[in-house]
Design an enzyme around this catalytic site. Structure first.
Site, mmCIF file in Angstrom:
data_model
loop_
_atom_site.group_PDB
_atom_site.id
_atom_site.type_symbol
_atom_site.label_atom_id
_atom_site.label_comp_id
_atom_site.label_asym_id
_atom_site.label_seq_id
_atom_site.Cartn_x
_atom_site.Cartn_y
_atom_site.Cartn_z
ATOM 1 N N CYS A 253 0.862 -1.188 0.000
ATOM 2 C CA CYS A 253 0.000 0.000 0.000
ATOM 3 C C CYS A 253 0.897 1.235 0.000
ATOM 4 O O CYS A 253 2.047 1.173 -0.450
ATOM 5 C CB CYS A 253 -0.985 -0.029 1.169
ATOM 6 N N ASN B 134 2.318 1.362 4.376
ATOM 7 C CA ASN B 134 2.613 0.072 5.035
ATOM 8 C C ASN B 134 2.304 0.124 6.533
ATOM 9 O O ASN B 134 2.988 -0.509 7.341
ATOM 10 C CB ASN B 134 4.071 -0.366 4.790
ATOM 11 N N CYS C 68 -1.472 0.714 7.413
ATOM 12 C CA CYS C 68 -2.921 0.444 7.549
ATOM 13 C C CYS C 68 -3.359 -0.798 6.772
ATOM 14 O O CYS C 68 -3.717 -1.819 7.359
ATOM 15 C CB CYS C 68 -3.744 1.647 7.092
ATOM 16 N N ARG C 69 -3.353 -0.710 5.424
ATOM 17 C CA ARG C 69 -3.934 -1.774 4.611
ATOM 18 C C ARG C 69 -3.023 -2.980 4.426
ATOM 19 O O ARG C 69 -3.420 -4.122 4.680
ATOM 20 C CB ARG C 69 -4.338 -1.214 3.227
ATOM 21 N N SER C 70 -1.779 -2.747 3.959
ATOM 22 C CA SER C 70 -0.931 -3.910 3.642
ATOM 23 C C SER C 70 -0.528 -4.732 4.875
ATOM 24 O O SER C 70 -0.391 -5.953 4.751
ATOM 25 C CB SER C 70 0.285 -3.513 2.800
ATOM 26 N N ASP D 237 -8.376 3.783 1.264
ATOM 27 C CA ASP D 237 -7.374 4.188 2.253
ATOM 28 C C ASP D 237 -8.108 4.643 3.529
ATOM 29 O O ASP D 237 -8.823 5.642 3.497
ATOM 30 C CB ASP D 237 -6.555 5.333 1.651
#
Ligand code: 4NP
Length: 149
Positions: free
Chosen positions: A3, A6, A8-10, A116
């Site tokens: 993301c 690195n 939140c999402r990934s 996001d």
């Protein structure tokens, strides 16, 4: 799993997908930006993962690098902007062929960008968790089918 930050999402994609795969499948994550290098995941990602039985608290953010094309068989971008930033670092057509949008693995999802959640609230993190979890279930089955004979 890549993301922007690195954090939140990934990190969620990394922890969730690894939890659905045998240990010989090595899942990792990185960000295309350098802002959060060395940081642990955002506390909201840590919390939503924890409430679903997954510990991502030990992860540390790192930046995606061209060397990753040689280290990994598959590179999944969380959204189209990250996809473009990853592909911009590619050196060969084989590198580019490894890069896909993560949500391309989920035919049930129309919008192929994981939103996001950084400026959002807990509900946004729950939405992201569910989206990644359902997609990781599909992807893990595919990877096991492809690689475990
Ligand atoms: P991520 O979320 O890409 O899912 O880790 C973000 C984290 C940090 C920022 C943006 C998005 N930031 O602007 O610092």
């Amino acid at each position: 799993m890549v993301c922007l930050g690195n954090i939140c999402r990934s990190p969620l994609a990394h922890g969730i997908l690894q939890s659905k795969l045998p240990e010989n499948f090595k899942v990792d994550s990185a960000g295309t930006a350098a802002y959060h290098i060395g940081n642990n995941p955002d506390y909201r990602s840590i919390e939503v993962a924890k409430s679903n039985g997954i510990d991502i608290s030990m992860q540390k953010a790192r930046q995606f690098a061209a060397a990753d094309f040689k280290l990994f068989d598959y590179i999944y971008a969380m959204d189209e902007s990250n996809y473009r930033n990853i592909v911009a670092l590619a050196e060969t057509s084989d590198d580019i062929a490894k890069v896909k949008l993560f949500l391309e693995e989920n035919p049930m999802v129309k919008n192929k960008n994981v939103p996001d959640p950084y400026y959002g609230d807990v509900k946004d993190f729950t939405t992201v968790f569910d989206l990644i979890d359902s997609t990781a279930s599909i992807l893990s089955k595919k990877l096991i089918r492809t690689h475990e004979k």
